[in-house]
Design an enzyme around this catalytic site. Structure first.
Site, PDB file in Angstrom:
ATOM      1  N   ALA A  73       7.686  15.768  -3.860  1.00 23.62           N
ATOM      2  CA  ALA A  73       8.263  14.547  -4.424  1.00 23.62           C
ATOM      3  C   ALA A  73       7.230  13.863  -5.301  1.00 23.62           C
ATOM      4  O   ALA A  73       6.025  14.026  -5.108  1.00 23.62           O
ATOM      5  CB  ALA A  73       8.668  13.608  -3.294  1.00 23.62           C
ATOM      6  N   LEU A  74       7.726  13.093  -6.275  1.00 20.13           N
ATOM      7  CA  LEU A  74       6.813  12.325  -7.123  1.00 20.13           C
ATOM      8  C   LEU A  74       6.344  11.064  -6.377  1.00 20.13           C
ATOM      9  O   LEU A  74       6.875  10.723  -5.324  1.00 20.13           O
ATOM     10  CB  LEU A  74       7.526  11.938  -8.425  1.00 20.13           C
ATOM     11  CG  LEU A  74       7.871  13.125  -9.330  1.00 20.13           C
ATOM     12  CD1 LEU A  74       8.858  12.708 -10.416  1.00 20.13           C
ATOM     13  CD2 LEU A  74       6.600  13.707  -9.962  1.00 20.13           C
ATOM     14  N   CYS A 114       0.745   6.850  -2.588  1.00 19.29           N
ATOM     15  CA  CYS A 114       1.321   5.505  -2.458  1.00 19.29           C
ATOM     16  C   CYS A 114       2.773   5.548  -1.978  1.00 19.29           C
ATOM     17  O   CYS A 114       3.133   4.917  -0.993  1.00 19.29           O
ATOM     18  CB  CYS A 114       1.231   4.779  -3.793  1.00 19.29           C
ATOM     19  SG  CYS A 114       2.016   3.171  -3.770  1.00 19.29           S
ATOM     20  N   LYS A 134       4.510  -0.319   4.188  1.00 21.67           N
ATOM     21  CA  LYS A 134       5.191  -1.615   4.030  1.00 21.67           C
ATOM     22  C   LYS A 134       6.527  -1.614   4.755  1.00 21.67           C
ATOM     23  O   LYS A 134       6.953  -2.639   5.287  1.00 21.67           O
ATOM     24  CB  LYS A 134       5.403  -1.952   2.547  1.00 21.67           C
ATOM     25  CG  LYS A 134       4.378  -2.922   2.011  1.00 21.67           C
ATOM     26  CD  LYS A 134       3.032  -2.322   1.674  1.00 21.67           C
ATOM     27  CE  LYS A 134       1.990  -2.283   2.705  1.00 21.67           C
ATOM     28  NZ  LYS A 134       0.757  -1.605   2.317  1.00 21.67           N
ATOM     29  N   GLY A 172     -12.511   1.323  11.850  1.00 18.98           N
ATOM     30  CA  GLY A 172     -12.570   0.720  10.518  1.00 18.98           C
ATOM     31  C   GLY A 172     -11.647  -0.482  10.403  1.00 18.98           C
ATOM     32  O   GLY A 172     -10.428  -0.342  10.551  1.00 18.98           O
ATOM     33  N   HIS A 204       9.853 -27.779  -5.347  1.00 19.64           N
ATOM     34  CA  HIS A 204       9.772 -28.162  -3.944  1.00 19.64           C
ATOM     35  C   HIS A 204      11.090 -27.798  -3.279  1.00 19.64           C
ATOM     36  O   HIS A 204      12.143 -28.065  -3.859  1.00 19.64           O
ATOM     37  CB  HIS A 204       9.528 -29.672  -3.831  1.00 19.64           C
ATOM     38  CG  HIS A 204       9.527 -30.148  -2.414  1.00 19.64           C
ATOM     39  ND1 HIS A 204       8.474 -29.903  -1.557  1.00 19.64           N
ATOM     40  CD2 HIS A 204      10.467 -30.819  -1.690  1.00 19.64           C
ATOM     41  CE1 HIS A 204       8.758 -30.421  -0.367  1.00 19.64           C
ATOM     42  NE2 HIS A 204       9.958 -30.973  -0.426  1.00 19.64           N
TER      43      HIS A 204
HETATM   44  P1  NAD Z   1     -11.932   0.401   3.629  1.00 24.55           P
HETATM   45  O1  NAD Z   1     -13.087   0.793   2.820  1.00 24.55           O
HETATM   46  O2  NAD Z   1     -11.091  -0.762   3.215  1.00 24.55           O
HETATM   47  O3  NAD Z   1     -12.393   0.116   5.149  1.00 24.55           O
HETATM   48  C1  NAD Z   1     -13.102   1.081   5.910  1.00 24.55           C
HETATM   49  C2  NAD Z   1     -13.836   0.377   7.022  1.00 24.55           C
HETATM   50  O4  NAD Z   1     -14.398   1.357   7.902  1.00 24.55           O
HETATM   51  C3  NAD Z   1     -15.019  -0.458   6.520  1.00 24.55           C
HETATM   52  O5  NAD Z   1     -14.897  -1.767   7.018  1.00 24.55           O
HETATM   53  C4  NAD Z   1     -16.242   0.289   7.053  1.00 24.55           C
HETATM   54  O6  NAD Z   1     -17.324  -0.570   7.343  1.00 24.55           O
HETATM   55  C5  NAD Z   1     -15.673   0.936   8.318  1.00 24.55           C
HETATM   56  N1  NAD Z   1     -16.450   2.109   8.796  1.00 24.55           N
HETATM   57  C6  NAD Z   1     -16.946   3.124   8.054  1.00 24.55           C
HETATM   58  N2  NAD Z   1     -17.615   3.997   8.842  1.00 24.55           N
HETATM   59  C7  NAD Z   1     -17.530   3.538  10.112  1.00 24.55           C
HETATM   60  C8  NAD Z   1     -18.031   3.989  11.382  1.00 24.55           C
HETATM   61  N3  NAD Z   1     -18.749   5.111  11.518  1.00 24.55           N
HETATM   62  N4  NAD Z   1     -17.759   3.251  12.498  1.00 24.55           N
HETATM   63  C9  NAD Z   1     -17.035   2.089  12.393  1.00 24.55           C
HETATM   64  N5  NAD Z   1     -16.553   1.638  11.227  1.00 24.55           N
HETATM   65  C10 NAD Z   1     -16.791   2.333  10.098  1.00 24.55           C
HETATM   66  O7  NAD Z   1     -11.041   1.725   3.744  1.00 24.55           O
HETATM   67  P2  NAD Z   1      -9.549   1.991   4.262  1.00 24.55           P
HETATM   68  O8  NAD Z   1      -9.017   0.840   5.038  1.00 24.55           O
HETATM   69  O9  NAD Z   1      -9.607   3.331   4.901  1.00 24.55           O
HETATM   70  O10 NAD Z   1      -8.728   2.087   2.906  1.00 24.55           O
HETATM   71  C11 NAD Z   1      -9.040   3.103   1.944  1.00 24.55           C
HETATM   72  C12 NAD Z   1      -8.672   2.702   0.546  1.00 24.55           C
HETATM   73  O11 NAD Z   1      -7.277   2.564   0.411  1.00 24.55           O
HETATM   74  C13 NAD Z   1      -9.312   1.380   0.176  1.00 24.55           C
HETATM   75  O12 NAD Z   1      -9.970   1.531  -1.055  1.00 24.55           O
HETATM   76  C14 NAD Z   1      -8.143   0.448   0.057  1.00 24.55           C
HETATM   77  O13 NAD Z   1      -8.332  -0.492  -0.977  1.00 24.55           O
HETATM   78  C15 NAD Z   1      -6.962   1.342  -0.198  1.00 24.55           C
HETATM   79  N6  NAD Z   1      -5.780   0.755   0.439  1.00 24.55           N
HETATM   80  C16 NAD Z   1      -5.301  -0.432  -0.020  1.00 24.55           C
HETATM   81  C17 NAD Z   1      -4.242  -1.046   0.617  1.00 24.55           C
HETATM   82  C18 NAD Z   1      -3.732  -2.356   0.103  1.00 24.55           C
HETATM   83  O14 NAD Z   1      -4.082  -2.719  -1.011  1.00 24.55           O
HETATM   84  N7  NAD Z   1      -2.970  -3.099   0.873  1.00 24.55           N
HETATM   85  C19 NAD Z   1      -3.668  -0.478   1.744  1.00 24.55           C
HETATM   86  C20 NAD Z   1      -4.193   0.715   2.194  1.00 24.55           C
HETATM   87  C21 NAD Z   1      -5.249   1.326   1.537  1.00 24.55           C
END
Ligand code: NAD
Length: 462
Positions: free
Chosen positions: A37-38, A42, A51, A176, A441
């Protein structure tokens, strides 16, 4: 004559948008995508399915905690996980089909299969060679899993496995406290899992404004998520039907372990750059291992361009989309442009978190003379009426020019509210411009105006 003017490798938000824009600009465009799928990560295993589950689990949470307060009686509160997953899959299908429709409407060919850069001007898909004057690489990113951790997508999962677990786990360890960890941690906490978040840093949400990340953690703790900060995860081992996570506390030391039925590894993502001919074609990578691009999104090889998560910068679908449009315009000889200073970022928890521009920490580091205007949703009538008064708006402005430098929101519909500030920043607006703009408002948006008023003479309802 080439088969196409532009061939895009990858059909995620960057790739499909780029192909559509190229075609709209009169170029003959195709998009190579091997997934069934395309829509890329995301639409298939990221933004859209998460979401859907955030929405469903929030509705369940509201039914348990707030329906009774509004006089709504709906009988026993329960949910059907299988149906929830089916609803999520329906949302994915609806959206991915939508892109297929847009391709047909815009005369973009979907070439099904995995693409490889064969050589300059040539893309291989299976044993077929397609000639393209320009190639756009939009191969996205993949979860970056800690060394020594084996993901089976059943007990030890990345976000992909977490979105299709066979049942709601009794207990969940999230490694994380970034966006993925907090969004998916919220989903399962609302549905009854005992959720423990282990985070290496001493704060959640790296990159977000400190005051906001502190409050986000506080609100989520109230919703039942347990946080262990400064915890460096060393290993994850399968044990019985679940898994055990070993971590070292950075302050005070000592190795500890905690067990749960499911472990979600959410420690970041890395660009997908290997195995499809980039190296052989001579495309250079940056220090972080992403594809190196110039200000027009060109790579080190003329005729090969790159966008989205495969390049440096925030890994966000909308950043990829903006780059997709800009690269198509550059290829068509126009002035493709992305304003990297105004890229919003949203965390879809409850309350939502949204930001754009600089954080206070960044402004301090830059030695900028800045001021801030804050307004709590406690003073917003609409928010109070719908049990959404947790949170606040903070606008940061330049003390000498009053120009808006950034905005941070935690509260109802933060992800929608932030765009008022994005537009203001695109136009170089001053906080006073926002303060002088009439806001309807009763709306949550009034909190934005009140924060702008607080940058000057003062908010009314504070
Ligand atoms: P993230 O970089 O946001 O967070 C990863 C976290 O893991 C960090 O806080 C880091 O310190 C921690 N971490 C790393 N190694 C660790 C360890 N050994 N032990 C404990 N903690 C550790 O990454 P993510 O949440 O996986 O998201 C990945 C990407 O996807 C991001 O760039 C994000 O912007 C994108 N994303 C965005 C959205 C959104 O915009 N709502 C939603 C999902 C994903």
């Amino acid at each position: 004559m080439s088969d196409y003017d532009v061939v895009v490798i990858g059909g995620g938000p960057g790739g499909y948008v780029s192909a559509i824009r190229a075609s709209q600009l009169g170029l003959k465009a195709a998009c190579v995508e091997g997934r069934g799928a395309l829509g890329g990560t995301c639409l298939n295993v990221g933004c859209i399915p998460s979401k859907a589950l955030l929405h469903a689990s929030h509705m369940y949470h509201e039914s348990v905690h707030n329906f009774g307060r509004m006089g709504l009686r709906t009988g026993a509160k329960a949910f059907d996980w299988k149906k929830m997953l089916a609803y999520k899959d329906g949302a994915i299908e609806d959206n991915t089909r939508g892109i297929e429709f847009l391709f047909k409407k815009n005369k973009v060919d979907w070439i099904k299969g995995w693409g490889r850069v064969h050589s300059k001007g040539k893309v291989a898909v299976g044993d077929k060679i397609i000639e393209a004057r320009d190639i756009v690489v939009a191969t996205g990113s993949e979860p970056s899993v800690l060394n020594g951790v084996e993901v089976d997508e059943e007990v030890v999962v990345t976000s992909t496995g977490a979105l299709r677990l066979s049942k709601v786990p009794k207990s969940l360890i999230v490694i994380g406290a970034g966006v993925i960890g907090l969004e998916l941690g919220s989903v399962f906490a609302r549905l009854g899992s005992e959720v423990t978040v282990l985070e290496y840093l001493d704060h959640a949400l790296p990159g977000m404004d400190g005051e906001i990340s502190k409050n986000a953690q506080r609100f989520l703790s109230k919703q039942g998520l347990k946080f262990k900060m400064g915890a460096e995860v060393r290993s994850v081992l399968r044990k019985g039907n679940g898994a055990e996570v070993e971590f070292k506390l950075r302050k005070g030391g000592g190795v500890h372990s905690v067990a749960a039925s499911t472990v979600l590894v959410a420690t970041g993502r890395r660009p997908v750059v290997k195995g499809f001919g980039l190296e052989e074609a001579g495309v250079e990578l940056s220090g972080s291992g992403a594809i190196k691009t110039d200000s027009r999104l060109g790579t080190s090889v003329p005729g090969i361009w790159a966008i989205g998560d495969a390049t440096d910068g925030p890994m966000l679908a909308h950043k990829a989309e903006d780059e997709g449009m800009a690269v198509a315009e550059s290829i068509a000889g126009k002035a493709g442009h992305v304003n990297y200073q105004v890229i919003p970022s949203v965390l879809y928890t409850h309350p939502e978190v949204a930001m754009v521009g600089k954080t206070e920490e960044q402004l301090k580091e830059e030695g900028k003379e800045y001021g801030s205007g804050k307004f709590s949703f406690m003073g917003n009538g609409r928010a109070k009426a719908v049990f959404a008064s947790n949170g606040f708006v903070k606008i940061l402005f330049d003390k000498s020019t009053d120009r808006v430098l950034g905005c941070h929101v935690i509260g109802p519909s933060a992800g929608e509210l932030i765009h008022e500030i994005c537009v203001a920043m695109e136009f170089g607006a001053a906080a006073e411009d926002l303060a002088l703009t009439c806001h309807a408002h009763p709306t949550f948006s009034e909190a934005m105006r009140e924060a702008a008023l607080a940058c000057g003479g003062g908010a009314i309802h504070a």
